[in-house]
Design an enzyme around this catalytic site. Structure first.
Site, PDB file in Angstrom:
ATOM      1  N   CYS A  76       0.821  -1.225   0.000  1.00 23.58           N
ATOM      2  CA  CYS A  76       0.000   0.000   0.000  1.00 23.58           C
ATOM      3  C   CYS A  76       0.851   1.271   0.000  1.00 23.58           C
ATOM      4  O   CYS A  76       1.695   1.451   0.872  1.00 23.58           O
ATOM      5  CB  CYS A  76      -0.908  -0.026   1.238  1.00 23.58           C
ATOM      6  SG  CYS A  76      -1.742   1.557   1.526  1.00 23.58           S
ATOM      7  N   TRP A 109      -8.011  -6.953   4.633  1.00 29.25           N
ATOM      8  CA  TRP A 109      -6.668  -7.161   5.189  1.00 29.25           C
ATOM      9  C   TRP A 109      -6.730  -8.160   6.339  1.00 29.25           C
ATOM     10  O   TRP A 109      -7.611  -8.060   7.202  1.00 29.25           O
ATOM     11  CB  TRP A 109      -6.120  -5.852   5.748  1.00 29.25           C
ATOM     12  CG  TRP A 109      -5.842  -4.781   4.725  1.00 29.25           C
ATOM     13  CD1 TRP A 109      -6.593  -3.652   4.504  1.00 29.25           C
ATOM     14  CD2 TRP A 109      -4.720  -4.699   3.833  1.00 29.25           C
ATOM     15  NE1 TRP A 109      -6.007  -2.889   3.521  1.00 29.25           N
ATOM     16  CE2 TRP A 109      -4.864  -3.508   3.098  1.00 29.25           C
ATOM     17  CE3 TRP A 109      -3.624  -5.523   3.589  1.00 29.25           C
ATOM     18  CZ2 TRP A 109      -3.935  -3.118   2.118  1.00 29.25           C
ATOM     19  CZ3 TRP A 109      -2.706  -5.134   2.619  1.00 29.25           C
ATOM     20  CH2 TRP A 109      -2.877  -3.945   1.894  1.00 29.25           C
ATOM     21  N   ARG A 135     -14.498   1.961   5.770  1.00 23.39           N
ATOM     22  CA  ARG A 135     -13.546   0.986   5.222  1.00 23.39           C
ATOM     23  C   ARG A 135     -12.427   0.774   6.226  1.00 23.39           C
ATOM     24  O   ARG A 135     -12.017   1.706   6.924  1.00 23.39           O
ATOM     25  CB  ARG A 135     -12.976   1.499   3.900  1.00 23.39           C
ATOM     26  CG  ARG A 135     -14.076   1.752   2.877  1.00 23.39           C
ATOM     27  CD  ARG A 135     -13.498   2.033   1.523  1.00 23.39           C
ATOM     28  NE  ARG A 135     -13.184   0.791   0.839  1.00 23.39           N
ATOM     29  CZ  ARG A 135     -13.780   0.386  -0.279  1.00 23.39           C
ATOM     30  NH1 ARG A 135     -14.723   1.101  -0.823  1.00 23.39           N
ATOM     31  NH2 ARG A 135     -13.420  -0.744  -0.847  1.00 23.39           N
ATOM     32  N   THR A 137      -8.978   0.491   6.498  1.00 23.93           N
ATOM     33  CA  THR A 137      -7.803   0.754   5.665  1.00 23.93           C
ATOM     34  C   THR A 137      -6.512   0.744   6.482  1.00 23.93           C
ATOM     35  O   THR A 137      -6.523   0.912   7.701  1.00 23.93           O
ATOM     36  CB  THR A 137      -7.942   2.140   4.999  1.00 23.93           C
ATOM     37  OG1 THR A 137      -8.141   3.125   6.021  1.00 23.93           O
ATOM     38  CG2 THR A 137      -9.095   2.198   4.031  1.00 23.93           C
ATOM     39  N   VAL A 138      -5.397   0.561   5.772  1.00 26.99           N
ATOM     40  CA  VAL A 138      -4.072   0.821   6.321  1.00 26.99           C
ATOM     41  C   VAL A 138      -3.583   2.125   5.691  1.00 26.99           C
ATOM     42  O   VAL A 138      -4.023   2.457   4.595  1.00 26.99           O
ATOM     43  CB  VAL A 138      -3.074  -0.319   5.986  1.00 26.99           C
ATOM     44  CG1 VAL A 138      -3.358  -1.534   6.801  1.00 26.99           C
ATOM     45  CG2 VAL A 138      -3.035  -0.633   4.501  1.00 26.99           C
ATOM     46  N   GLU A 153      -5.148   8.145   8.884  1.00 20.11           N
ATOM     47  CA  GLU A 153      -4.939   8.972   7.683  1.00 20.11           C
ATOM     48  C   GLU A 153      -3.432   9.177   7.500  1.00 20.11           C
ATOM     49  O   GLU A 153      -2.789   9.840   8.317  1.00 20.11           O
ATOM     50  CB  GLU A 153      -5.675  10.309   7.847  1.00 20.11           C
ATOM     51  CG  GLU A 153      -5.371  11.337   6.784  1.00 20.11           C
ATOM     52  CD  GLU A 153      -5.524  10.811   5.362  1.00 20.11           C
ATOM     53  OE1 GLU A 153      -6.567  10.213   5.039  1.00 20.11           O
ATOM     54  OE2 GLU A 153      -4.559  10.964   4.575  1.00 20.11           O
ATOM     55  N   SER A 154      -2.905   8.614   6.436  1.00 16.70           N
ATOM     56  CA  SER A 154      -1.434   8.626   6.268  1.00 16.70           C
ATOM     57  C   SER A 154      -0.851  10.025   6.271  1.00 16.70           C
ATOM     58  O   SER A 154       0.238  10.244   6.819  1.00 16.70           O
ATOM     59  CB  SER A 154      -1.061   7.908   4.961  1.00 16.70           C
ATOM     60  OG  SER A 154      -1.634   8.564   3.852  1.00 16.70           O
ATOM     61  N   TYR A 201      -4.871   6.144  -9.023  1.00  9.57           N
ATOM     62  CA  TYR A 201      -6.092   5.374  -8.721  1.00  9.57           C
ATOM     63  C   TYR A 201      -7.259   5.874  -9.577  1.00  9.57           C
ATOM     64  O   TYR A 201      -8.108   5.098 -10.000  1.00  9.57           O
ATOM     65  CB  TYR A 201      -6.449   5.490  -7.228  1.00  9.57           C
ATOM     66  CG  TYR A 201      -5.589   4.585  -6.372  1.00  9.57           C
ATOM     67  CD1 TYR A 201      -5.986   3.285  -6.066  1.00  9.57           C
ATOM     68  CD2 TYR A 201      -4.360   5.016  -5.891  1.00  9.57           C
ATOM     69  CE1 TYR A 201      -5.194   2.448  -5.306  1.00  9.57           C
ATOM     70  CE2 TYR A 201      -3.549   4.189  -5.129  1.00  9.57           C
ATOM     71  CZ  TYR A 201      -3.978   2.903  -4.838  1.00  9.57           C
ATOM     72  OH  TYR A 201      -3.180   2.068  -4.088  1.00  9.57           O
TER      73      TYR A 201
END
Ligand SMILES: N[C@@H](CCC(=O)N[C@@H](CS)C(=O)NCC(=O)O)C(=O)O
Length: 336
Positions: A76, A109, A135, A137-138, A153-154, A201
């Site tokens: 990811c 995941w 969702r 998410t990672v 949130e990255s 994306y």
């Protein structure tokens, strides 16, 4: 003597093609709607992240080394941002990793090593917030004491890691988000997010030709502009590497291996750019960064798990990862 096979009536080829197309396109639309929500024009819209806290000395999540876990999938790009900052800051001991992998049959995941109390990441999200509907998410920054998701949130986790765990960092002096450059960094980060990080994306998940072409055009215009920009300075914001470069890097790292083919980002490859390609290698060759790049997993996760985009499941061999070790020869820009 074996019996002679009698000629069998077969469907006319035109009918088979029409039938196949109707069934497959109907299924494709259903699967894509689940995988990637779009706006009415068919353009991919990424759902917003829902856990947005930080670390504070006296708050719910105090800045204590080894208390938190960083949950990532190696394929990811958003999780990869947090891995790069963790490496550049030397946070490997202060912030242990939990690695998850995509389960292609479940479409979610799952934890790799079976040492956690949850099998799937979605179960951890339910612990953090029973009834959670979003969702799973990672990346996730997980608080092992509060049993809570601090942040998923990255863009925010990388800011937190830049100065939030300095007591446990072996390179605490590294500042990837200096105050004097924040406005510039935020400007690049937002532009890169729209056109490049999420742009790839929006190419791959577009459900109409027009949505794909708009995303693809903006993507390559922006890559071209940045290539020219990087002819004159080593990093996006000047002489030093910042969070903006980290955000760009993790998309570049996947470009030739996954996005060029699977997401139809095929006007050029990363290695066709005179400045972007050496720039990406320069970042790859910084301390600890190569260990965060798992090109086999990247190819396997993208080509093997995004079923609607690659129903045959064949995973291309891709470019040789050893190319990333070629000398980048950008020192002349650094010593001007
Ligand atoms: N805004 C999030 C996006 C993260 C994201 O979309 N991660 C993907 C993996 S690359 C994910 O976990 N997707 C699972 C899903 O959407 O169900 C961030 O930047 O942290």
């Amino acid at each position: 003597m074996p019996p002679t096979p009698s000629p069998r009536a077969s469907l006319p080829p035109g009918l088979i093609v029409r039938l196949g197309k109707t069934v497959w396109q109907g299924l494709w639309q259903i699967m894509m709607a689940k995988l990637a929500p779009t706006d009415p024009a068919g353009a991919y819209v990424r759902p917003p992240s829902q856990f947005r806290a930080g670390l504070q000395p006296e708050g719910d999540h105090p800045s204590v080394p080894e208390r938190y876990r960083l949950i990532v999938g190696m394929g990811c790009p958003w999780a990869h941002r947090t891995l790069v900052v963790r490496a550049l800051k030397g946070l490997e001991s202060a912030l242990p990793l939990w690695i998850v992998s995509p389960s292609s049959n479940e479409g979610r995941w799952v934890f790799d090593d079976g040492e956690q109390e949850w099998r799937a990441l979605a179960d951890l999200y339910q612990t953090a917030q029973p009834g959670y509907q979003g969702r799973s998410t990672v990346p996730v920054l997980w608080d092992t004491e509060a049993r809570a998701i601090v942040n998923n949130e990255s863009a925010e986790i990388i800011e937190i890691l830049n100065d939030g765990l300095n007591d446990g960092a072996t390179r605490a002096e590294v500042d990837l988000y200096p105050l004097a450059l924040r406005e510039k960094i935020n400007g690049w980060r937002d532009r890169i997010y729209h056109a490049i990080n999420n742009g790839v994306y929006r190419c791959g998940f577009a459900r109409t030709q027009a949505a794909y072409e708009a995303a693809c055009t903006l993507l390559f215009e922006t890559l071209g502009t940045i290539d020219v920009h990087l002819a004159h300075q080593p990093y996006l914001c000047g002489e030093s590497l910042t969070l903006a470069d980290v955000c760009l890097f993790t998309t570049l790292a996947r470009f030739d291996a996954a996005y060029h083919g699977l997401f139809k980002c095929d006007r050029a490859r990363l290695r066709d750019y005179a400045h972007l390609w050496p720039y990406a290698r320069d970042i790859y060759q910084q301390p600890g960064v190569a260990a965060t790049c798992d090109f086999d997993t990247i190819r396997r996760d993208y080509y093997g798990n995004l079923f609607p985009l690659n129903p045959g499941g064949i995973i291309p061999l891709g470019p040789d990862p050893a190319d990333w070790q070629q000398p980048h020869e950008r020192h002349s820009l650094l010593s001007r």
